[in-house]
Structures are given as structure tokens and as C-alpha cells.
Design a protein around this motif. Sequence first.
Motif, PDB file in Angstrom:
ATOM      1  N   ASN A  82       5.556  -9.810  -2.121  1.00  0.00           N
ATOM      2  CA  ASN A  82       4.827  -8.530  -2.038  1.00  0.00           C
ATOM      3  C   ASN A  82       5.780  -7.333  -2.020  1.00  0.00           C
ATOM      4  O   ASN A  82       5.610  -6.387  -1.242  1.00  0.00           O
ATOM      5  N   LEU A  83       6.787  -7.351  -2.879  1.00  0.00           N
ATOM      6  CA  LEU A  83       7.828  -6.329  -2.828  1.00  0.00           C
ATOM      7  C   LEU A  83       7.303  -4.922  -3.109  1.00  0.00           C
ATOM      8  O   LEU A  83       7.767  -3.951  -2.513  1.00  0.00           O
ATOM      9  N   ARG A  84       6.368  -4.801  -4.017  1.00  0.00           N
ATOM     10  CA  ARG A  84       5.869  -3.457  -4.352  1.00  0.00           C
ATOM     11  C   ARG A  84       5.244  -2.797  -3.134  1.00  0.00           C
ATOM     12  O   ARG A  84       5.462  -1.615  -2.869  1.00  0.00           O
ATOM     13  N   ILE A  85       4.479  -3.573  -2.377  1.00  0.00           N
ATOM     14  CA  ILE A  85       3.852  -3.034  -1.168  1.00  0.00           C
ATOM     15  C   ILE A  85       4.905  -2.687  -0.135  1.00  0.00           C
ATOM     16  O   ILE A  85       4.865  -1.634   0.517  1.00  0.00           O
ATOM     17  N   ARG A  86       5.879  -3.556   0.043  1.00  0.00           N
ATOM     18  CA  ARG A  86       6.902  -3.318   1.053  1.00  0.00           C
ATOM     19  C   ARG A  86       7.780  -2.122   0.702  1.00  0.00           C
ATOM     20  O   ARG A  86       8.195  -1.361   1.580  1.00  0.00           O
ATOM     21  N   VAL A  87       8.067  -1.929  -0.594  1.00  0.00           N
ATOM     22  CA  VAL A  87       8.837  -0.756  -0.991  1.00  0.00           C
ATOM     23  C   VAL A  87       8.026   0.506  -0.746  1.00  0.00           C
ATOM     24  O   VAL A  87       8.556   1.528  -0.289  1.00  0.00           O
ATOM     25  N   ALA A  88       6.721   0.450  -1.028  1.00  0.00           N
ATOM     26  CA  ALA A  88       5.867   1.612  -0.789  1.00  0.00           C
ATOM     27  C   ALA A  88       5.842   1.964   0.695  1.00  0.00           C
ATOM     28  O   ALA A  88       5.939   3.145   1.072  1.00  0.00           O
ATOM     29  N   GLU A  89       5.717   0.954   1.557  1.00  0.00           N
ATOM     30  CA  GLU A  89       5.718   1.209   2.995  1.00  0.00           C
ATOM     31  C   GLU A  89       7.067   1.759   3.448  1.00  0.00           C
ATOM     32  O   GLU A  89       7.130   2.645   4.303  1.00  0.00           O
ATOM     33  N   ALA A  90       8.153   1.234   2.881  1.00  0.00           N
ATOM     34  CA  ALA A  90       9.484   1.725   3.243  1.00  0.00           C
ATOM     35  C   ALA A  90       9.661   3.176   2.827  1.00  0.00           C
ATOM     36  O   ALA A  90      10.273   3.980   3.550  1.00  0.00           O
ATOM     37  N   ALA A  91       9.126   3.548   1.663  1.00  0.00           N
ATOM     38  CA  ALA A  91       9.239   4.929   1.197  1.00  0.00           C
ATOM     39  C   ALA A  91       8.524   5.879   2.151  1.00  0.00           C
ATOM     40  O   ALA A  91       9.038   6.960   2.482  1.00  0.00           O
ATOM     41  N   LEU A  92       7.342   5.482   2.619  1.00  0.00           N
ATOM     42  CA  LEU A  92       6.595   6.339   3.541  1.00  0.00           C
ATOM     43  C   LEU A  92       7.280   6.392   4.906  1.00  0.00           C
ATOM     44  O   LEU A  92       7.344   7.453   5.537  1.00  0.00           O
ATOM     45  N   SER A  93       7.794   5.253   5.354  1.00  0.00           N
ATOM     46  CA  SER A  93       8.480   5.219   6.654  1.00  0.00           C
ATOM     47  C   SER A  93       9.727   6.089   6.644  1.00  0.00           C
ATOM     48  O   SER A  93      10.093   6.685   7.660  1.00  0.00           O
ATOM     49  N   GLY A 113       3.498  10.180  -2.990  1.00  0.00           N
ATOM     50  CA  GLY A 113       2.084  10.097  -3.346  1.00  0.00           C
ATOM     51  C   GLY A 113       1.729   8.747  -3.955  1.00  0.00           C
ATOM     52  O   GLY A 113       0.684   8.161  -3.630  1.00  0.00           O
ATOM     53  N   GLN A 114       2.595   8.251  -4.830  1.00  0.00           N
ATOM     54  CA  GLN A 114       2.367   6.933  -5.413  1.00  0.00           C
ATOM     55  C   GLN A 114       2.384   5.852  -4.338  1.00  0.00           C
ATOM     56  O   GLN A 114       1.536   4.955  -4.326  1.00  0.00           O
ATOM     57  N   ALA A 115       3.349   5.957  -3.448  1.00  0.00           N
ATOM     58  CA  ALA A 115       3.470   4.967  -2.380  1.00  0.00           C
ATOM     59  C   ALA A 115       2.238   4.973  -1.482  1.00  0.00           C
ATOM     60  O   ALA A 115       1.717   3.914  -1.105  1.00  0.00           O
ATOM     61  N   LYS A 116       1.762   6.156  -1.127  1.00  0.00           N
ATOM     62  CA  LYS A 116       0.591   6.256  -0.259  1.00  0.00           C
ATOM     63  C   LYS A 116      -0.638   5.649  -0.929  1.00  0.00           C
ATOM     64  O   LYS A 116      -1.440   4.966  -0.287  1.00  0.00           O
ATOM     65  N   ALA A 117      -0.775   5.891  -2.224  1.00  0.00           N
ATOM     66  CA  ALA A 117      -1.928   5.343  -2.949  1.00  0.00           C
ATOM     67  C   ALA A 117      -1.887   3.821  -2.954  1.00  0.00           C
ATOM     68  O   ALA A 117      -2.914   3.153  -2.754  1.00  0.00           O
ATOM     69  N   VAL A 118      -0.704   3.251  -3.157  1.00  0.00           N
ATOM     70  CA  VAL A 118      -0.567   1.795  -3.183  1.00  0.00           C
ATOM     71  C   VAL A 118      -0.880   1.204  -1.807  1.00  0.00           C
ATOM     72  O   VAL A 118      -1.624   0.235  -1.691  1.00  0.00           O
ATOM     73  N   VAL A 119      -0.314   1.802  -0.765  1.00  0.00           N
ATOM     74  CA  VAL A 119      -0.524   1.286   0.585  1.00  0.00           C
ATOM     75  C   VAL A 119      -1.978   1.444   1.017  1.00  0.00           C
ATOM     76  O   VAL A 119      -2.582   0.522   1.583  1.00  0.00           O
ATOM     77  N   ASP A 120      -2.566   2.610   0.743  1.00  0.00           N
ATOM     78  CA  ASP A 120      -3.964   2.831   1.119  1.00  0.00           C
ATOM     79  C   ASP A 120      -4.889   1.852   0.399  1.00  0.00           C
ATOM     80  O   ASP A 120      -5.831   1.316   0.986  1.00  0.00           O
ATOM     81  N   ASP A 121      -4.611   1.617  -0.881  1.00  0.00           N
ATOM     82  CA  ASP A 121      -5.433   0.693  -1.650  1.00  0.00           C
ATOM     83  C   ASP A 121      -5.356  -0.707  -1.073  1.00  0.00           C
ATOM     84  O   ASP A 121      -6.356  -1.402  -0.907  1.00  0.00           O
ATOM     85  N   TRP A 122      -4.144  -1.113  -0.731  1.00  0.00           N
ATOM     86  CA  TRP A 122      -3.958  -2.464  -0.189  1.00  0.00           C
ATOM     87  C   TRP A 122      -4.608  -2.607   1.176  1.00  0.00           C
ATOM     88  O   TRP A 122      -5.294  -3.585   1.453  1.00  0.00           O
TER      89      TRP A 122
END
Length: 279
Positions: A82-93, A113-122
Amino acid sequence: MPSLFASYLRVYEPLTAFDRDRQSYWRRYVSEGRAVAPVEGPGRQRTAVIEALGAGWTRLPDLPEEAYVLETDDTLLICPWNLRIRVAEAALSARDGVPSVLADAFVPPVLAGQAKAVVDDWRSGARVLEHGVPRVHEQIATWGVPLRWFVLFDPAERDLVTAPDRRSLRYRTEISKARRRSSRALSVLRKSVGEAPITEAVEEAARWLEEFHPRSVVELDYGGLVELLSAETLAADDSPELVAAGLAGLSRGEAEEASAAYDKLVARWRAVQLLERCN
């Protein structure tokens, strides 16, 4: 991304936990010999993310679908990265608690913004319904093991290897057992200490386990931490026993016994955490 000196809590799910397309993908993945060993995984994950990001954080990268695999006599178990999700969470953190000028320089608003959309969707469950997989199959802790993780395991489930060319320490258990243990621990903690941070931490771990298939396997892997500890220290490590002793003391109302076990456990892992500051 994963540090060399990190521990890992993983959930391996049976193929039936995934939709038909994912089942076919993971079968091909295993049959082609592409599965990555846990000892090699953290380095491979780091390399994949760095190469995908390129020169800077200008976009959320497309990352390969990789996984750790367990093969038993009657089933195949998969732990996707699940690297895409984890990278998105890391970007927001990375933006949390940082002045906006620095945050924007390190993680541009477009990427955020891209990261937030991915994390929110998941997190909303859309990806669960679409692909039949929970949000994250692997949790990572650097320079130590979170005490709440030990709640999930029994000392008898330990697998220790101290060969000259390979060392590892891990625990594996059925998710049904891990859930029962976390439930009992929560009951004891709520009665004895109330809504304390440790209670909330164990509750968070219990909620995470509920996302997965009932025939899953849970694994605690000491990962790169084994390089910081001698073979003798690894053999003598009794962290799950100390957690169990502390909970048993609390359940009997013996605060001193519980405190002694907790203090010993905290001191042990604080010594490992302090190694991060060594040059």
C-alpha cells in the motif's frame, strides 16, 4: 519511509479477502516469484518511492503493487505494501506543525491536495468497496517497538533466529487470537486506569485489526532492530511476558506489580530509542 532500524506490525490476508481481479494479480505475482522477503522489503520500498518521486515532490507517484507473502499448507496469505497510501499519509504528516512557508517548500500545495484526496478516499471506505482491501496492512515504528503491539502476542509464538549470517525475531498469531487479547487488555485497562493514553493506544490497535479478514495472520517483526541487539539480548527478550504480567497485575489490583513490569519494559525500549541520538 522505513528506517533501517525499525519494527513492523503486519497483517497477512487470505486471497478470499480480495476481489477477483486482485486475487488473479496476487496469484500471478507469487507464481512469477516476485514476492519480496521481509528482510529486503524496507530497502525496496525506500528505493521505489525515491525513484518514483524523482527530483522533488511535484506529484503523488504511481508505485508498484508489491507485497509480502506467507504460504501455508492450505492457503496463500498476502500483506500488500500500500505504498501510495503510505506516501500520501507521509506527505500530509510532513506538513503538520511546520510553518506554511516551509511546509509548502517541502510538500507543495498541489501535492498536499493530491495526498489528501487519496487518503480521504481510502479512509471513507471507497477503496475498500472498490478493491476489497483495507487501508494499510503494515504499521512501522522506528527505533523501538510500541508497547501496545506486544498485547497481541503470546510468548510461545516467538520465532528467533540467531545464525551468524542471519538474525531475526518475530511473532505470528491468528488474528482471532490477537483480537481476543486486545479485547481483554482493553477491558482491564478501562477498569483500572480509565481512558489513559495506553488505553487509547490499545483501542486504536484493536480497531485496526477489525478491518481485516477473520482468517488473517498478524506478525510482529523486529526488523532492523535485531542489528542493535546482541544475540543474548534477543534470546532473553521477554517483552510480551512483561506486558502480560503488567495486565495481570492490574486485573488483580496489584498496582506495584503492574508498575514494576511497565517500568522494566519502558526502560528496555528507551535504551534502544536513545541509540538514535548516537553518532
